[in-house]
Write a protein that holds these residues in place. Structure first.
Motif, PDB file in Angstrom:
ATOM      1  N   GLU A  23      -1.212  -3.182  11.673  1.00 12.45           N
ATOM      2  CA  GLU A  23      -0.318  -3.371  10.532  1.00 12.45           C
ATOM      3  C   GLU A  23      -0.373  -2.185   9.560  1.00 12.45           C
ATOM      4  O   GLU A  23       0.642  -1.798   8.990  1.00 12.45           O
ATOM      5  N   LYS A  53       5.779  -6.498   6.836  1.00 13.82           N
ATOM      6  CA  LYS A  53       6.140  -5.079   6.732  1.00 13.82           C
ATOM      7  C   LYS A  53       7.481  -4.932   6.039  1.00 13.82           C
ATOM      8  O   LYS A  53       8.393  -5.716   6.246  1.00 13.82           O
ATOM      9  N   GLY A  54       7.551  -3.907   5.214  1.00 13.93           N
ATOM     10  CA  GLY A  54       8.775  -3.646   4.468  1.00 13.93           C
ATOM     11  C   GLY A  54       8.713  -4.123   3.033  1.00 13.93           C
ATOM     12  O   GLY A  54       9.492  -3.677   2.201  1.00 13.93           O
ATOM     13  N   THR A  55       7.786  -5.036   2.735  1.00 18.68           N
ATOM     14  CA  THR A  55       7.651  -5.491   1.352  1.00 18.68           C
ATOM     15  C   THR A  55       6.708  -4.555   0.602  1.00 18.68           C
ATOM     16  O   THR A  55       5.855  -3.889   1.195  1.00 18.68           O
ATOM     17  N   GLU A  56       6.902  -4.499  -0.702  1.00 16.57           N
ATOM     18  CA  GLU A  56       6.031  -3.650  -1.527  1.00 16.57           C
ATOM     19  C   GLU A  56       4.578  -4.080  -1.424  1.00 16.57           C
ATOM     20  O   GLU A  56       3.676  -3.237  -1.391  1.00 16.57           O
ATOM     21  N   HIS A  58       3.011  -5.553   1.098  1.00 13.61           N
ATOM     22  CA  HIS A  58       2.463  -5.134   2.387  1.00 13.61           C
ATOM     23  C   HIS A  58       2.138  -3.651   2.361  1.00 13.61           C
ATOM     24  O   HIS A  58       1.055  -3.231   2.763  1.00 13.61           O
ATOM     25  N   THR A  59       3.078  -2.865   1.872  1.00  7.69           N
ATOM     26  CA  THR A  59       2.891  -1.415   1.812  1.00  7.69           C
ATOM     27  C   THR A  59       1.685  -1.049   0.963  1.00  7.69           C
ATOM     28  O   THR A  59       0.881  -0.194   1.351  1.00  7.69           O
TER      29      THR A  59
END
Length: 111
Positions: A23, A53-56, A58-59
């Protein structure tokens, strides 16, 4: 002091580390170096399952994991900074933890 040794982990925790490494697009050794204790590994897995993935969120956690042991911020501190209202596993129901463990065990058995 971080001293989690991958070889000492049970199969479910090893799978969680592999999944987190995938991830975060990093190595398993970096993930284990990022965690102060085993609970942070499971907390990171639960958090990344909640925020794909793709969410702030997660990042931000993925970036924290990629820092390994070089960050002064713990995984739990990162989670609380990014989503202050997020309920950690210790604050949530036993059912949430049971669900995460079942999913990780199933994935581990399938590997």
């Amino acid at each position: 002091m971080r001293n989690i040794k991958f070889s000492n982990l049970d199969p479910t925790t090893k799978h969680a580390v592999f999944w987190l490494a995938d991830e975060a697009e990093t190595l398993t050794a970096v993930v284990t170096a990022a965690a102060y204790h085993i609970g942070e590994i499971f907390e990171a897995a639960a958090f990344l399952k909640e925020f794909p993935k793709g969410t702030e969120a997660h990042t931000a956690l993925a970036e924290r994991l990629r820092l390994g042991g070089t960050s002064g911020e713990s995984i739990l501190d990162c989670i609380k900074r990014v989503v202050p209202v997020y309920l950690c596993l210790g604050e949530s129901t036993d059912a949430a933890l049971d669900e995460l463990l079942v999913e990780l065990k199933n994935r581990s058995a399938a590997s």
